[in-house]
Design a protein around this motif. Structure first.
Motif, PDB file in Angstrom:
ATOM      1  N   ILE A 123      19.286  21.598 -13.856  1.00  0.00           N
ATOM      2  CA  ILE A 123      19.868  22.165 -15.085  1.00  0.00           C
ATOM      3  C   ILE A 123      20.074  21.081 -16.131  1.00  0.00           C
ATOM      4  O   ILE A 123      19.731  21.240 -17.310  1.00  0.00           O
ATOM      5  CB  ILE A 123      21.187  22.903 -14.773  1.00  0.00           C
ATOM      6  N   ASN A 124      20.618  19.943 -15.681  1.00  0.00           N
ATOM      7  CA  ASN A 124      20.785  18.817 -16.617  1.00  0.00           C
ATOM      8  C   ASN A 124      19.434  18.339 -17.141  1.00  0.00           C
ATOM      9  O   ASN A 124      19.263  18.050 -18.334  1.00  0.00           O
ATOM     10  CB  ASN A 124      21.499  17.649 -15.917  1.00  0.00           C
ATOM     11  N   GLY A 125      18.469  18.275 -16.231  1.00  0.00           N
ATOM     12  CA  GLY A 125      17.146  17.807 -16.623  1.00  0.00           C
ATOM     13  C   GLY A 125      16.475  18.735 -17.617  1.00  0.00           C
ATOM     14  O   GLY A 125      15.864  18.284 -18.582  1.00  0.00           O
ATOM     15  N   LEU A 126      16.594  20.030 -17.413  1.00  0.00           N
ATOM     16  CA  LEU A 126      16.007  20.996 -18.344  1.00  0.00           C
ATOM     17  C   LEU A 126      16.709  20.973 -19.692  1.00  0.00           C
ATOM     18  O   LEU A 126      16.119  21.255 -20.726  1.00  0.00           O
ATOM     19  CB  LEU A 126      16.072  22.412 -17.751  1.00  0.00           C
ATOM     20  N   THR A 127      17.990  20.611 -19.660  1.00  0.00           N
ATOM     21  CA  THR A 127      18.753  20.538 -20.913  1.00  0.00           C
ATOM     22  C   THR A 127      18.357  19.320 -21.725  1.00  0.00           C
ATOM     23  O   THR A 127      18.240  19.369 -22.952  1.00  0.00           O
ATOM     24  CB  THR A 127      20.268  20.470 -20.609  1.00  0.00           C
TER      25      THR A 127
END
Length: 664
Positions: free
Chosen positions: A657-661
């Protein structure tokens, strides 16, 4: 008359008798062809239906006598089954009489094989079940009424108990506050009487509420790690004071081979033991009360513990041993008058043990004493739980530093009580009497911890918590809900709203003190509530709770999306945002499935997440989801390993999720 004529006459007589027996039999009979056309019906059934034989034979089919639903069932199920197996037994049909009234019939059918030139036919017998049907309908109605009455009683008990809790919280709070102020001897006695009476009333309300929950089947066992040594020690400390006041001895015998850390429901175990030990002390004037905990049998993964509460009290007459487990029942009127109580404690303990798959047994002798015993199986825990600092809890002199607490409750009395406690402990606080006011105050003031009432008008605690989680704050506050419901009842709603912990009302000051100690200097996003945090605040909160996540390891790739986007950044952005939304939803579903122990739910999640995880090549997360499902399906589930797997899986969700953000 010759012999041949005599025999023929006898045969005719027998045939006539047989035909008469068939025609006027106590049950109906009907014969029909393969196409359902009726070619014979006995007089009994014709009379029951109000037809003459001529109106039916070779004019009506068997299905035409049924209601429309029966006709459909006959064509689709009933007749095909007869053809398949040659018979069918005891099937209910509503048969329509000539006057359109209904005969409730029980039908049996047999196939009559074809012989010579005679075609294949069928014979059905019909029993008139109308009286029985009406009796069963009345019984069903009575059963439904009884269930409705039971539910109404449970709902009433639940409602009245919840309503009592609000003023009781104030009474209990004032009693505790008065008891700690400078008072003369008489005032001290008054305050002590007020405090003891309010505690007794709280116990009564809790019993009523628990009984209503059990009857409404709202009680479920929790499976959490707990320290059985601490539990027994706290029980000993709690009841030693009461025993000393009566001049009797309170003992706890814990065998040395009892495992310290277990997985189970410590709250309900404590409740059972509290009821049994409390009863034992109440009915003992001389001697002692002993709680014994020993190992019945043990394996690598689980242990069977025997619990025994023995006293040297008044005892129970043998003819009353069964009735003491009935609701609102005690051994005798004299016992009720002398010792008081509602007789609910043993009923609730018995029913709580039934939830554990156990039972409560009792042996007793008049004027000698009683022994209550039960056995519960617990899984062993590998976790070493943090010990509570009882000295700090007892002294209530911990330094909370610059902790800022926001009290949110629509009841001014509840706010006043909590404010007095916080002042005694030198904790800074703000107060709000509505969710809307709380949201306004949070945007203007730094708040570390929120004590939030769940039952508020207009905007309840759940909605307030969700709105707080949506705010763009530098640091998310810890949210502690307090309500008349137990944590087990509302655990799923708490997770959905992003609430970190729960304090039941009414509460003792030490309960509030302990929960403040537990959450001081703790960011809620580090406590496993990540799945409940809205996506707007997810990125920042993850950075706050775990700085290592600022540079996530490569757990996924965007190569497939980049190729699909064909050098169009806006397409890539859409792919990422769509997957981000999906991943946040998947994480919530995953944690719900774990909390509910729902294998089907996690299987559905694996199925629907397959393509999303395939496109970003998130193989580690796919494997973790599969492993989580396998652990849930295991017969001898290891809760400790499952908890570790859940933590690992949540971390993987956060990384992606952090990476996609952040990922360009």
């Amino acid at each position: 008359m010759n012999k041949k004529q005599s025999t023929k006459g006898q045969d005719l007589h027998r045939l006539k008798a047989a035909l008469d027996l068939y025609d006027n039999a106590p049950c109906g009979s009907i014969c029909f062809h393969n196409d359902g056309l009726i070619f014979d019906i006995n007089n009994t059934l014709a009379v029951w239906l109000g037809f003459t034989k001529e109106e039916i034979i070779n004019k009506r089919t068997l299905p035409s006598l049924f209601k429309i639903g029966g006709q459909i069932f006959f064509e689709t199920h009933f007749f095909p089954l007869i053809k398949l197996q040659g018979f069918i037994k005891e099937v209910y049909f509503d048969v329509v009489r000539k006057d359109k009234s209904v005969l409730h019939g029980l039908i049996n059918v047999r196939e009559i094989p074809a012989q010579d030139d005679a075609p294949l036919t069928y014979q059905a017998t019909v029993l008139d079940m109308s009286d029985r049907w009406h009796f069963e309908a009345e019984l069903l109605k009575a059963k439904q009424q009884a269930e409705s009455d039971s539910k109404a009683k449970a709902d009433f008990l639940s409602t009245i108990s919840h309503e009592i809790r609000t003023p009781l919280n104030a009474i209990l709070g004032i009693g505790n506050l008065l008891h700690k102020t400078p008072l003369n001897k008489n005032q001290k006695d008054y305050a002590r009487l007020l405090l003891h009476s309010s505690e007794h009333l709280l116990s009564l309300v809790n019993n009523l509420l628990d009984l209503s929950k059990i009857e409404a089947r709202k009680f479920e066992l929790e499976h959490v790690d707990f320290d059985v040594f601490d539990l027994s020690k706290i029980l000993e400390q709690t009841f030693s004071v009461r025993a000393k006041e009566k001049g009797i001895e309170m003992r706890v015998d814990l065998d040395t081979d009892v495992p310290r850390y277990l997985i189970g429901d410590p709250v309900k175990l404590n409740q059972i033991l509290t009821n049994l030990v409390g009863n034992a002390i109440k009915f003992t004037k001389i001697g002692s009360v002993t709680l014994s905990i020993s190992v019945a049998k043990m394996s690598k993964q689980e242990v069977y513990l025997d619990f025994k509460v023995a006293d040297t009290g008044i005892g129970i007459p043998s003819e009353k041993l069964e009735s003491i487990f009935q609701e609102f029942s005690q051994a005798s009127y004299d016992v009720n008058v002398e010792f008081g109580g509602t007789g609910l404690g043993l009923t609730i303990s018995k029913k709580l043990l039934e939830l554990h798959g156990s039972k409560l047994s009792v042996s007793s002798k008049l004027n000698v004493g009683s022994k209550f015993k039960f056995r519960i199986c617990y899984k062993k825990s590998d976790k070493v739980l943090a010990k509570k600092d009882l000295s700090i809890l007892e002294s209530e002199k911990h330094d909370f530093g610059d902790l800022m607490v926001l009290l949110v409750d629509d009841n001014p009395a509840n706010i006043f009580i909590a404010e007095q406690y916080l002042e005694q402990w030198n904790i800074s606080y703000l107060s709000a009497e509505s969710g809307k006011k709380a949201l306004s105050m949070i945007t203007k003031h730094k708040v570390d911890l929120i004590l939030l009432d769940l039952q508020m008008p207009k905007m309840d605690g759940y909605e307030t918590a969700k709105n707080i989680r949506d705010l763009k704050l530098n640091m998310k506050p810890v949210i502690i809900a307090f309500s008349a419901s137990t944590k087990g009842e509302v655990n799923e709603q708490l997770m959905e709203a992003g609430i970190d912990d729960h304090l039941p009302k009414p509460f003792q000051p030490k309960q509030l003190y302990e929960i403040l100690l537990r959450h001081q200097n703790v960011n809620p996003q580090s406590q496993g509530q990540l799945s409940s945090i809205p996506k707007k605040s997810l990125k920042k909160s993850m950075k706050k709770s775990n700085p290592k996540l600022n540079t996530p390891k490569v757990s996924f790739k965007l190569d497939r999306y980049i190729k699909m986007a064909n050098n169009k950044p806006e397409y890539l952005k859409k792919f990422k945002l769509s997957t981000l939304d999906a991943l946040i939803s998947y994480q919530k579903d995953y944690n719900k499935a774990i909390v509910k122990n729902d294998i089907k739910m996690i299987s559905d999640l694996i199925h629907k997440s397959t393509m999303s995880l395939y496109y970003i090549e998130a193989d580690p997360l796919t494997e973790l989801l599969m492993e989580s499902r396998s652990m849930l399906q295991a017969e001898n589930k290891d809760e400790s390993l499952l908890n570790d797997k859940v933590t690992e899986c949540n971390k993987e969700f956060i990384i992606i999720i952090n990476g996609l953000t952040e990922k360009d």
